[in-house]
Design a protein around this motif. Structure first.
Motif, PDB file in Angstrom:
ATOM      1  N   PRO A   1       8.551   7.674   2.407  1.00 14.76           N
ATOM      2  CA  PRO A   1       8.230   6.625   3.186  1.00 14.76           C
ATOM      3  C   PRO A   1       7.812   5.340   2.156  1.00 14.76           C
ATOM      4  O   PRO A   1       7.353   4.316   2.696  1.00 14.76           O
ATOM      5  CB  PRO A   1       6.747   7.135   3.500  1.00 14.76           C
ATOM      6  CG  PRO A   1       7.036   8.688   3.863  1.00 14.76           C
ATOM      7  CD  PRO A   1       8.010   9.046   2.692  1.00 14.76           C
ATOM      8  N   GLU A   2       7.803   5.732   0.776  1.00 14.14           N
ATOM      9  CA  GLU A   2       7.689   4.527  -0.194  1.00 14.14           C
ATOM     10  C   GLU A   2       8.944   3.449   0.498  1.00 14.14           C
ATOM     11  O   GLU A   2       8.664   2.319  -0.025  1.00 14.14           O
ATOM     12  CB  GLU A   2       7.751   5.097  -1.636  1.00 14.14           C
ATOM     13  CG  GLU A   2       6.639   5.917  -1.927  1.00 14.14           C
ATOM     14  CD  GLU A   2       6.779   7.148  -1.342  1.00 14.14           C
ATOM     15  OE1 GLU A   2       5.728   7.964  -1.748  1.00 14.14           O
ATOM     16  OE2 GLU A   2       7.627   7.715  -1.133  1.00 14.14           O
ATOM     17  N   GLY A   3      10.164   4.133   0.782  1.00 12.89           N
ATOM     18  CA  GLY A   3      11.200   3.086   1.093  1.00 12.89           C
ATOM     19  C   GLY A   3      12.439   3.354   0.037  1.00 12.89           C
ATOM     20  O   GLY A   3      13.505   2.490   0.256  1.00 12.89           O
TER      21      GLY A   3
ATOM     22  N   ASP B   1      -5.435  13.877   4.534  1.00 14.77           N
ATOM     23  CA  ASP B   1      -4.306  12.985   5.173  1.00 14.77           C
ATOM     24  C   ASP B   1      -4.833  11.621   5.358  1.00 14.77           C
ATOM     25  O   ASP B   1      -4.693  11.270   6.697  1.00 14.77           O
ATOM     26  CB  ASP B   1      -3.764  13.897   6.185  1.00 14.77           C
ATOM     27  CG  ASP B   1      -2.175  13.517   6.569  1.00 14.77           C
ATOM     28  OD1 ASP B   1      -1.677  12.943   5.599  1.00 14.77           O
ATOM     29  OD2 ASP B   1      -1.837  13.704   7.621  1.00 14.77           O
ATOM     30  N   ASP B   2      -5.320  10.771   4.521  1.00  9.25           N
ATOM     31  CA  ASP B   2      -5.798   9.597   5.027  1.00  9.25           C
ATOM     32  C   ASP B   2      -5.305   8.541   3.986  1.00  9.25           C
ATOM     33  O   ASP B   2      -5.260   8.581   2.829  1.00  9.25           O
ATOM     34  CB  ASP B   2      -7.400   9.575   4.784  1.00  9.25           C
ATOM     35  CG  ASP B   2      -8.126   8.352   5.178  1.00  9.25           C
ATOM     36  OD1 ASP B   2      -7.415   7.102   5.068  1.00  9.25           O
ATOM     37  OD2 ASP B   2      -9.196   8.283   5.710  1.00  9.25           O
ATOM     38  N   PRO B   3      -4.444   7.358   4.540  1.00 13.59           N
ATOM     39  CA  PRO B   3      -3.613   6.701   3.616  1.00 13.59           C
ATOM     40  C   PRO B   3      -4.587   5.345   3.009  1.00 13.59           C
ATOM     41  O   PRO B   3      -4.071   4.616   2.428  1.00 13.59           O
ATOM     42  CB  PRO B   3      -2.580   6.104   4.695  1.00 13.59           C
ATOM     43  CG  PRO B   3      -3.518   5.976   5.911  1.00 13.59           C
ATOM     44  CD  PRO B   3      -4.186   7.429   6.197  1.00 13.59           C
ATOM     45  N   THR B   4      -5.958   5.530   3.401  1.00 14.60           N
ATOM     46  CA  THR B   4      -6.814   4.554   2.921  1.00 14.60           C
ATOM     47  C   THR B   4      -7.078   5.015   1.719  1.00 14.60           C
ATOM     48  O   THR B   4      -7.098   5.913   1.100  1.00 14.60           O
ATOM     49  CB  THR B   4      -7.924   4.041   3.864  1.00 14.60           C
ATOM     50  OG1 THR B   4      -8.640   4.949   3.991  1.00 14.60           O
ATOM     51  CG2 THR B   4      -7.026   3.719   5.308  1.00 14.60           C
TER      52      THR B   4
ATOM     53  N   TRP C   1       2.385   5.199   7.409  1.00 18.21           N
ATOM     54  CA  TRP C   1       3.138   6.455   7.966  1.00 18.21           C
ATOM     55  C   TRP C   1       2.268   7.856   7.551  1.00 18.21           C
ATOM     56  O   TRP C   1       2.362   8.230   6.425  1.00 18.21           O
ATOM     57  CB  TRP C   1       4.369   6.405   7.460  1.00 18.21           C
ATOM     58  CG  TRP C   1       5.257   7.575   8.113  1.00 18.21           C
ATOM     59  CD1 TRP C   1       4.996   8.638   8.637  1.00 18.21           C
ATOM     60  CD2 TRP C   1       6.715   7.431   7.892  1.00 18.21           C
ATOM     61  NE1 TRP C   1       6.094   9.333   9.036  1.00 18.21           N
ATOM     62  CE2 TRP C   1       7.200   8.631   8.514  1.00 18.21           C
ATOM     63  CE3 TRP C   1       7.807   6.593   7.499  1.00 18.21           C
ATOM     64  CZ2 TRP C   1       8.870   8.701   8.882  1.00 18.21           C
ATOM     65  CZ3 TRP C   1       9.054   6.985   7.502  1.00 18.21           C
ATOM     66  CH2 TRP C   1       9.546   8.004   8.030  1.00 18.21           C
ATOM     67  N   GLY C   2       1.516   8.266   8.732  1.00 16.38           N
ATOM     68  CA  GLY C   2       0.766   9.448   8.294  1.00 16.38           C
ATOM     69  C   GLY C   2      -0.272   9.207   7.171  1.00 16.38           C
ATOM     70  O   GLY C   2      -1.045   8.310   7.421  1.00 16.38           O
TER      71      GLY C   2
END
Length: 267
Positions: A49-51, A177-180, A244-245
């Motif tokens: 997901p980092e790309g 599982d928190d992207p913040t 993303w998730g």
């Protein structure tokens, strides 16, 4: 589709957990690929997901004219990209739903690759029949016995062949599982290897994802007779604002989200 009744980290029989992935991906393949189509691209190759792309990283080496195997291929975007670079590539996945989605992408892009339904733990190929094998977030997280995946990769590789796989960075399993930035406080032991499990009202396992430490992954590849060449931990790039998730730019600035292991079968 079964309604999810309970989720959490718990022990479940290996046979149940290992079999759940096929049904889950069959049911969610189209939804998943539609949601992430723009980022994944119909003919791209991202390691996570980092790309980070294979065009940037060159982890597989020169693939032109080489026999390449993708396991856990999903929609086969990576294989499709490799085919445009001259690779003789075959894509496999355990999910019929994902392979059907791959066929639709073939039709949409005009870039066709051979696909085959197969369990990564029992590949239907002869020994030493590929120069390169890889998976980008496929197969390994969804089985309790990932050592078998590595053993099969080693078996089908020719001496000197390369095996590259990306997974959720093991460190991330200690965090919610928190992207913040709320996801920056550890709430579980890194050494708690119980899988994340979703079950329906009858108690049937409908989804399971397995955690392994960095050491576990290294031991698995070494036991398979492979040599670890590199461990790549992509940093979150400034251009990527996608969430993303559990992945996203806020937490990605502090914690790694993906680990890419580069291995080879000794000559």
């Amino acid at each position: 589709m079964s309604e999810i009744e309970s989720v959490g980290y718990r022990h479940v029989p290996d046979a149940e957990g290992g079999a759940a992935g096929r049904g889950w991906w069959d049911a969610h393949a189209a939804e998943y690929l539609d949601e992430h189509r723009e980022f994944l691209g119909d003919a791209g190759f991202r390691w996570g997901p980092e790309g980070l792309t294979e065009a940037q990283a060159h982890l597989l080496g020169d693939v032109a004219g080489r026999r390449v195997l993708e396991v856990g291929a999903g929609g086969a975007q990576c294989s499709r990209w490799l085919a445009t670079r001259g690779a003789d590539v075959v894509a496999t996945d355990v999910s019929h739903g994902m392979l059907a989605a791959a066929a639709r992408l073939d039709a949409a892009t005009g870039a066709r690759v051979p696909v085959l339904q197969a369990d990564a733990r029992a590949l239907p190929f002869a020994d030493a029949s590929f120069d390169v094998a890889f998976t980008s977030f496929g197969a390994i997280p969804f089985v309790p016995d990932a050592a078998r995946v590595h053993a099969e990769a080693a078996r089908v590789l020719r001496p000197g062949g390369r095996w590259v796989f990306s997974v959720t960075h093991p460190l991330r399993w200690a965090f919610p599982d928190d992207p913040t930035t709320r996801g920056l406080t550890a709430h579980r032991s890194y050494f708690d290897r119980r899988p994340y499990v979703e079950q329906d009202a009858s108690g049937r396992v409908v989804y399971a994802e397995y955690h392994r430490t960095v050491g576990d992954h290294v031991r698995d590849v070494v036991t398979a007779g492979l040599r670890l060449l590199d461990l790549v931990e992509p940093e979150w790039p400034a251009w990527n604002d996608q969430v993303w998730g559990g992945w996203g730019p806020e937490r990605g600035a502090y914690l790694p989200g993906t680990a890419v292991f580069v291995c080879e079968r000794p000559a």
